[in-house]
Design a protein around this motif. Sequence first.
Motif, short mmCIF file in Angstrom:
data_model
loop_
_atom_site.label_atom_id
_atom_site.label_comp_id
_atom_site.label_asym_id
_atom_site.label_seq_id
_atom_site.Cartn_x
_atom_site.Cartn_y
_atom_site.Cartn_z
N GLU A 49 0.82 -1.21 0.00
CA GLU A 49 0.00 0.00 0.00
C GLU A 49 0.85 1.27 0.00
O GLU A 49 0.31 2.37 -0.14
CB GLU A 49 -0.93 0.00 1.22
CG GLU A 49 -1.96 -1.12 1.18
CD GLU A 49 -2.86 -1.12 2.40
OE1 GLU A 49 -2.59 -0.34 3.33
OE2 GLU A 49 -3.82 -1.91 2.42
N LYS A 50 2.16 1.12 0.18
CA LYS A 50 3.02 2.30 0.15
C LYS A 50 3.28 2.72 -1.29
O LYS A 50 3.19 1.92 -2.21
CB LYS A 50 4.35 1.97 0.85
CG LYS A 50 4.21 1.70 2.33
CD LYS A 50 5.55 1.42 2.99
CE LYS A 50 5.38 1.19 4.48
NZ LYS A 50 6.66 0.92 5.17
N ALA A 472 -3.61 12.62 9.90
CA ALA A 472 -2.37 12.36 10.62
C ALA A 472 -1.55 11.29 9.91
O ALA A 472 -0.32 11.41 9.77
CB ALA A 472 -2.67 11.94 12.05
N GLY A 473 -2.21 10.24 9.43
CA GLY A 473 -1.50 9.20 8.69
C GLY A 473 -0.94 9.70 7.37
O GLY A 473 0.19 9.37 6.99
N ALA A 479 -2.09 5.43 9.07
CA ALA A 479 -3.21 5.21 9.98
C ALA A 479 -4.17 4.22 9.36
O ALA A 479 -4.47 4.29 8.16
CB ALA A 479 -3.93 6.53 10.27
N GLU A 480 -4.63 3.28 10.18
CA GLU A 480 -5.67 2.34 9.77
C GLU A 480 -6.84 2.49 10.73
O GLU A 480 -6.66 2.37 11.95
CB GLU A 480 -5.14 0.91 9.77
CG GLU A 480 -4.08 0.65 8.71
CD GLU A 480 -3.60 -0.79 8.70
OE1 GLU A 480 -4.04 -1.57 9.58
OE2 GLU A 480 -2.79 -1.13 7.82
N ARG A 516 -1.69 6.23 4.04
CA ARG A 516 -0.26 6.27 4.30
C ARG A 516 0.36 7.50 3.65
O ARG A 516 -0.15 8.04 2.68
CB ARG A 516 0.42 5.00 3.75
CG ARG A 516 -0.07 3.74 4.42
CD ARG A 516 0.60 2.49 3.88
NE ARG A 516 0.02 1.31 4.48
CZ ARG A 516 0.39 0.81 5.66
NH1 ARG A 516 1.35 1.41 6.34
NH2 ARG A 516 -0.18 -0.26 6.16
N LYS A 517 1.48 7.88 4.23
CA LYS A 517 2.21 9.03 3.73
C LYS A 517 2.65 8.77 2.28
O LYS A 517 3.06 7.67 1.92
CB LYS A 517 3.44 9.29 4.60
CG LYS A 517 4.17 10.58 4.27
CD LYS A 517 5.56 10.63 4.90
CE LYS A 517 5.52 10.57 6.40
NZ LYS A 517 6.89 10.79 6.97
#
Length: 650
Positions: A49-50, A472-473, A479-480, A516-517
């Motif tokens: 997922e990144k 924030a994630g 964040a999940e 994700r970032k």
Amino acid sequence: MICTCIARKSLEEILDILDDPFVEMAEIRLDLCPALDDNAIRDLFETCEKPLIATFRTDKDWDRAVRKLEIAAESGARYMDVSLDAPVGASQNVQKTARRTGTRLIRSYHNFECTPSPDFLAQVQARCLRYGADVVKIVTTATSATDIEAIRSLYAGGRDNLVAFALGDNDSRIGCISLGAPFTYASYDEPLAEGQQPFDKMHEAVYGARGGSFFRTDLEVPCSKSVAQRAILCAALAEGTSRLRGYTPCEDSESAIAAAKTLGASVARRGDVLTITGIGPVVQPLGLESVSAGESGLLARMLIPVLSQINGTPFTVTGIRTLPERALAGASDIMAAFGVMLHNGIERQDKEIHVPVRVRGPIIPGLADIPGSGGSQLISGLLMALPLSDKPSKVYVGEPKSLPYMFITIDILRKFGIAVGSELEGNAEMLEMQDWSYCTGVNFSIKGGQRFKAADIDLEGDWSTAANFLVAGAVFGAAEVKGLDTSSLQADISILDILVDAGAAVSYDEEIVSVRKAPLQAFETDLSNAPDLFPIVAVLAAFCPGKTRLRGVSRLRAKECDRAGAVVEMLSGMGVELSVEGDEMTITGESYAARCVCSHLLKAGKFSSHSDHRMAMALRIASIGADGKVVIDNEGCVAKSYPQFFDIMD
């Protein structure tokens, strides 16, 4: 951000590397990973997922390169990297694949001998853009300060789609972040180019002691108080016993329970299940003198028409804390269209109606043309009240705001046996975009003589609260969040589209929403239908390079505080450049990595939440990217919607 270059690894080894939370994004050197066959490439890019870059460097095997890159793009690669010297046919095929799959295209130029002149480099940059580049990568070999300056000159004008640095010069690899590059490169273990640092050392050089800022996989959000309050009031009006599953207490929802009891309903709670035995059918006037809405503007606005329908005598709606200071904009004119008169319960300087409000009915069904510019809450109350009339009604709402919340009301009414017809008006753009913000009016058809029937329903998770964790994630790590309905009618589900537009890595299934970032970018959005998102989206914008434009400022003036002024106070106090003109706020952002490298983190200090739960939450998320401790004057105000928020964050 830091892109970790991975080569000479098997699929299992690469997945292990990507499990490291400090690996933010990665370049997969398909030309240097012979163990990755076509199936392994699919598995890798479908699983991770990144944000991943698929790269294949070659000077002859271009058919194989294009095929491998195409597989990666079709399997979910965020970027494809193709050198500028690729043959025309290969270049065209890769561009077509990028357009078809939505993959961003990196066109790269490497010079391992020298740094050409600034004019030559500018021409290279222009060629990359001309040949389809979403991101331009220029890497040269520098031997002097003049060479470094030639590379730096490419960033003139603030290019946020340029990654340019010098081989062997670690300062320029980090410095490119400060100049606006969306990411820089590091190696996982052995360097793939001269001067390439291991990712852990690069991470320390960029982020310093801050390390990983926000990595949470165990987050659950409370039920939506907007849904819960509507369901509680419907259950109170219903005939029989209803069960509302998934309930989590907060002040506004507890106020709705108290109001239901005032109406005469019986309410019990066991675990997360509310059991409500309603008062329906109402066969004689209730005759209540007053009912409290707590601090809930939604509850106050719903009670006015509902009690006008069933109370039979004049009554007063009261409130506490910030509610009496918030005008019930347009309420007097709207209720007058149905024969109901509103008067301030205490003498006030302004002419607007405020809580405590004295209400004199009864409500009269029929035809009415009312404005929607004041929001959905009073209209939601009318949609609950009018079906109980003995005659039908047709209500036209012009220029509706917060339209999704009207349809949440209709959906909940349907579950309690009440039918309300609706027809949207809008232009071709509304039909093409399937976007409610283009709606110019809505016609509601409401049959009279209906009765509320008991129902068993599941209460949805709250997208307004979830937005804080998701932002924030997106900015600080990952964040999940569990318990969210991705088919929800809640207006604040639009945070998903906003995060995608901002460049974050977003994925979700039936159980978990994950953000994700990824390299972020400025964006534009209209929050007129989702004003509760404004504070946290403004914080997101502060970390998106460039100028972000947020519309819907006018919807913020009558929230728990003047939320527009509070957002300006928050961000300007933290050193963020912003301006407001008319209905639009423009925020100039910088990436989190750039803020760290340039020592330009948000300024710490003492800030006011203005007793607004949305502001308090946004301030707490912003504090992750601050240069010291952020002190919030009234953290307790989050009890209005999520009492555990600060405990969860801490």
